[in-house]
Design a protein around this motif. Structure first.
Motif, mmCIF file in Angstrom:
data_model
loop_
_atom_site.group_PDB
_atom_site.id
_atom_site.type_symbol
_atom_site.label_atom_id
_atom_site.label_comp_id
_atom_site.label_asym_id
_atom_site.label_seq_id
_atom_site.Cartn_x
_atom_site.Cartn_y
_atom_site.Cartn_z
ATOM 1 N N ASN A 1 0.771 -1.253 -0.125
ATOM 2 C CA ASN A 1 0.056 -0.032 0.039
ATOM 3 C C ASN A 1 0.891 1.184 0.053
ATOM 4 O O ASN A 1 0.555 2.342 0.950
ATOM 5 C CB ASN A 1 -0.901 0.066 1.246
ATOM 6 N N HIS B 1 1.871 4.867 -2.041
ATOM 7 C CA HIS B 1 1.654 5.931 -3.002
ATOM 8 C C HIS B 1 3.040 6.010 -4.134
ATOM 9 O O HIS B 1 3.985 5.655 -3.605
ATOM 10 C CB HIS B 1 1.458 7.118 -2.514
ATOM 11 N N ASP C 1 -5.905 1.886 0.084
ATOM 12 C CA ASP C 1 -6.231 3.262 -0.207
ATOM 13 C C ASP C 1 -5.134 4.042 -0.656
ATOM 14 O O ASP C 1 -5.483 5.358 -0.873
ATOM 15 C CB ASP C 1 -7.127 3.615 1.130
ATOM 16 N N ARG C 2 -3.881 3.518 -0.790
ATOM 17 C CA ARG C 2 -2.925 4.526 -1.273
ATOM 18 C C ARG C 2 -1.988 3.994 -2.479
ATOM 19 O O ARG C 2 -1.082 4.267 -2.901
ATOM 20 C CB ARG C 2 -1.873 5.033 -0.167
ATOM 21 N N ASN D 1 -5.195 2.511 -8.391
ATOM 22 C CA ASN D 1 -5.947 3.460 -8.707
ATOM 23 C C ASN D 1 -6.123 4.736 -7.627
ATOM 24 O O ASN D 1 -6.396 5.656 -7.976
ATOM 25 C CB ASN D 1 -7.393 3.075 -8.928
ATOM 26 N N TYR D 2 -5.869 4.406 -6.471
ATOM 27 C CA TYR D 2 -5.756 5.398 -5.345
ATOM 28 C C TYR D 2 -4.377 5.930 -5.258
ATOM 29 O O TYR D 2 -4.036 7.126 -4.658
ATOM 30 C CB TYR D 2 -6.149 5.109 -4.181
ATOM 31 N N ASN E 1 -9.021 -2.620 -4.965
ATOM 32 C CA ASN E 1 -8.551 -1.543 -5.987
ATOM 33 C C ASN E 1 -9.050 -2.017 -7.402
ATOM 34 O O ASN E 1 -8.731 -3.221 -7.631
ATOM 35 C CB ASN E 1 -7.054 -1.567 -6.090
#
Length: 815
Positions: free
Chosen positions: A304, A306, A334-335, A338-339, A587
């Motif tokens: 996870n 970014h 959540d990072r 697509n995020y 995701n």
């Protein structure tokens, strides 16, 4: 089409024609010149050996039959002499050959290929358990290609037999829990009882008495943690209570080789998450973001993160690491994806997925309607039927229907619900079942399309708003046109879209073909459907009307539960797992073309996706680490038996778990009588170590850079050691699979053969082989004699006519 055996002879016609023209110009007798040119030209064409390939159907009243009688050691539990008795019943009426398979290995596939000549039929008497050479399915496909039909006679089981084996990994990691399955098989379907004991070395670790009625059963799972490096062994012993024909397969050995835990690197912001805890327990984990020592790691796990947390230099290191053979496991959240702005990044280039939503393909309901009338089978040597069935199977594997619900209906003299309603194609096993059922279809006498449409109408009545109906037929629907039209119009009004693929006759001028075209085109015109011709062997090209995309999920829908399915149960990751987890989020990604979808949600969204990149392996889990910064998506994946999917994925990404230093020896366990190969890999320069087996030095052959191989064939059951490396040798493979192979009848029927008991074979086999001996052959027909006769007749006629004229002229002169 005409061909010539000696085409160069045709050039002789040129000088003949030139000479004829010369004589004609000189005023020589015109009619005589013309007839002589024609006669000489016919003789020249005859010298060129004209031939025409003619296709004709022939049959044998006394077909040539080859009986393959399996009399290997595993057949001692069946009634003896079946092959001899069937041979005696056939040999007095038709040419019959009996071929026996003996010994401790069964090469059924090789025997079928050896005796498939195209002008004979094969009768196989066996338990169907092939353990050497070509597979039975390969052999049946070969026989079908030559025109040889293979029939199957099921031998009669007289005595039961029990076999046991251990399934699990050979190379394991120290201090990790390992699961081994104990599988017991029996030849019959009886209620059996046996006592079972499992040993680690000389220590009894599990025992008990078990009852079993299934042919094959995983009786128990043994958990074992090995604390010492090097060779270990597990042994299972079965003591049957009651009849057991062979005791040799009641004991099984498995060798275990324990190695240090592989070093992996984990990049995460949460070491307390379930993912981190599993990895920390199973592997030698370095939790850090610095990638300087990456080459020392067997795999890299990124949890996870970014895209901004990875510099360009980091991504280049990762790409170089994977290209050179390293493993990469990227976990979502959540990072990420697509995020996490992965889309179109240089990091995404390494991954098997694109960080944008999967193109919507679900929600489509498709009905495939198959014409199995006699006309589709008999006409044109069955090519129409073959084209229909092959197109149906092709549709099942169409990428555009991978997430669709498909129903299959056959219509002949009645409608047949082949699929038992709609079946979701997102599960590979569903496709396999439908394909098998389609191949087993048999013909009906009529073409009652209306009977098939009645079933389709029932389906669209069950709250289905839209449905695509694909009809594959030769178009012979004249007799049921009116009721079919009424049903089709009703289906069309309720949301049914029609596609009619008309298999075109090779003789389009025939009246019945023109009639068929009229009715099939008229039917589609009345329901605003699509009508298209296809030729024999041609694949249909269908473009469905676009469905509306589903509405965007709101937050409530996002928190719904999504059950997971193993889309590829034969993948290394899933073959020893039993996944039964749900997730609440993921995701939304799209697998790349070369990627392998391993686990999906029931709605078809990819969750676990893999591929190869350079020499390395990359896996993507597009859900979270089990905690997800409080927004938990996938906690069930990391609990209980489901957690094995995580270790299996990391092990797959690692590939070779051995440390790349010194010399590494690897080899598989084997069966008595079956040699096994060991591979030695040298990671450091220096003298090649000697490998010894029973005090003797083994010869090594070089197979690649720093890799060597040797082969051993132990002559005793038990665990042997090659320079300390364990190799388990078990009972001959012949005794593992006991009883009738339950897949045999389906395989035989799928390739055109019949299945019999012994009594049925003695009564019906001869008549059936006579009926099935009809075959289409293409042979050259020589027209040489016809041309010579034509030239002779023309010459004699010319001489006779001129002689009659001369006689008439002489009479006129006398008068």
């Amino acid at each position: 089409m005409i061909s010539f055996g000696n085409p160069d002879m045709l050039w002789l016609i040129v000088p003949v024609v030139i000479a004829g023209l010369y004589l004609y110009i000189r005023g020589t007798r015109t009619k005589l010149i013309i007839t002589r040119i024609i006669i000489i030209s016919l003789l020249i064409v005859a010298l060129a050996s004209p031939q025409v390939l003619m296709t004709q159907t022939i049959s044998d009243e006394n077909p040539n039959i080859v009986i393959i009688s399996d009399e290997t050691e595993s057949m001692n539990i069946f009634r003896e002499g079946t092959g001899d008795r069937i041979y005696e019943s056939l040999a007095v009426n038709t040419p019959t050959t009996l071929m026996r398979l003996t010994g401790e290995r069964t090469a059924i596939g090789d025997a079928i290929i050896q005796h498939s000549r195209g002008d004979n039929q094969i009768v196989l008497i066996s338990d169907g358990n092939n353990n050497h050479g070509k597979s039975i399915e390969e052999a049946l496909e070969f026989a079908e290609g030559t025109g040889t039909i293979v029939h199957y006679v099921k031998p009669e089981l007289e005595r039961n037999d029990i076999s046991v084996e251990i399934r699990g990994e050979k190379t394991v990691f120290v201090d990790n829990e390992n699961i081994f399955d104990i599988v017991v098989s029996q030849a019959g379907n009886e209620q059996i009882r046996y006592h079972l004991e499992v040993y680690h070395g000389d220590t009894l670790i599990r025992s008990g008495t078990f009852d079993q009625s299934e042919r094959k059963k995983t009786v128990t799972r043994v958990s074992r943690t090995f604390r010492e490096l090097g060779a270990h062994q597990i042994e299972v012993r079965v003591t049957p209570v009651g009849m057991d024909s062979n005791s040799i397969n009641n004991r099984f050995y498995k060798s275990i080789y324990v190695i240090p835990k592989p070093q992996i690197q984990l990049i995460t912001d949460d070491t307390s998450a379930p993912l981190s805890q599993i990895l920390l327990n199973l592997y030698d984990v370095s939790v850090r973001k610095d990638l300087d020592n990456l080459d020392r790691r067997k795999a890299l796990v990124i949890d996870n993160q970014h895209i901004n947390s990875l510099s360009s230099a980091d991504i280049q290191k990762i790409e170089r690491y994977v290209t050179d053979g390293g493993g990469l496991f990227v976990v979502g959240g959540d990072r990420s994806f697509n995020y996490g702005d992965y889309l179109d990044s240089s990091f995404e280039r390494i991954l098997p997925v694109i960080s944008e939503p999967t193109e919507y393909k679900g929600g489509r309901n498709v009905v495939i309607m198959l014409d199995i009338s006699a006309s589709a089978i008999v006409h044109h040597d069955g090519l129409i039927m073959e084209t229909i069935l092959s197109n149906a199977i092709s549709l099942l594997r169409d990428e555009d229907l991978r997430d669709a619900n498909v129903g299959v209906i056959a219509f002949g003299s009645e409608g047949i619900d082949v699929s038992n309603g709609f079946v979701y194609l997102g599960v590979p096993s569903n496709i396999d079942v439908l394909e098998s059922r389609i191949k087993d279809l048999s013909a009906g006498p009529d073409t009652d399309l209306d009977e098939g449409l009645k079933i389709a109408l029932d389906w669209i009545d069950e709250d289905i708003e839209e449905m695509d109906i694909i009809i594959l037929s030769d178009g012979g629907i004249e007799d049921t046109y009116q009721p079919s039209l009424s049903l089709a119009q009703e289906i069309n009004e309720k949301g049914g879209n029609f596609y009619f693929f008309h298999i075109r006759s090779s003789v389009p001028s025939q009246i019945d073909h023109r009639t068929n075209v009229y009715y099939s085109e008229s039917l589609m015109a009345n329901v605003d459907g699509h009508h298209q011709f296809i030729d024999f062997g041609e694949r249909i090209n269908i473009e469905f009307e676009e469905l509306e995309d589903p509405p965007e999920r709101d937050e409530e829908a996002f928190l719904d539960t999504f059950p997971l399915i193993e889309f590829n149960p034969n993948h290394f990751i899933t073959r020893n797992t039993d996944l039964s987890a749900n997730i609440t989020g993921f995701n939304d990604i799209t697998p790349k073309v070369a990627a392998d979808r391993v686990v999906l949600t029931v709605t078809g969204k990819p969750v676990l996706t893999t591929w190869r990149y350079g020499l390395g392996r990359v896996a993507v889990l597009s859900t979270d680490n089990g905690y997800g910064n409080g927004n938990i998506w996938a906690s069930e994946i990391y609990s209980g038996e489901n957690a094995r999917i995580i270790s299996s994925t990391v092990n797959w990404a690692i590939g070779d778990p051995f440390e790349e230093e010194g010399a590494v020896l690897e080899g598989d366990d084997t069966w008595l009588g079956t040699p096994t190969t060991l591979e030695l890999t040298m990671y450091e320069e220096g003298a090649i170590p000697e490998l010894t087996f029973r005090g003797e030095t083994l010869e090594l052959s070089m197979t690649g850079r720093n890799t060597y191989e040797t082969t051993i064939n132990p002559d005793r059951i038990g665990v042997h050691h090659v320079s300390g490396y364990p190799i388990a040798v078990n009972y001959p493979l012949e005794y593992r699979d006991v009883g009738i192979n339950e897949k045999m009848p389906e395989l035989i029927r799928r390739h055109g053969g019949n299945v019999y008991t012994e009594n049925e074979a003695r009564g019906l086999l001869l008549q059936d082989t006579r009926e099935m001996s009809e075959r289409t052959v293409t042979q050259p027909v020589d027209y040489k004699m016809y041309l010579i006769l034509a030239a002779l007749i023309l010459f004699l006629a010319d001489v006779l006519i001129r002689r009659i004229r001369e006689i008439q002229e002489m009479k006129n002169i006398k008068d």
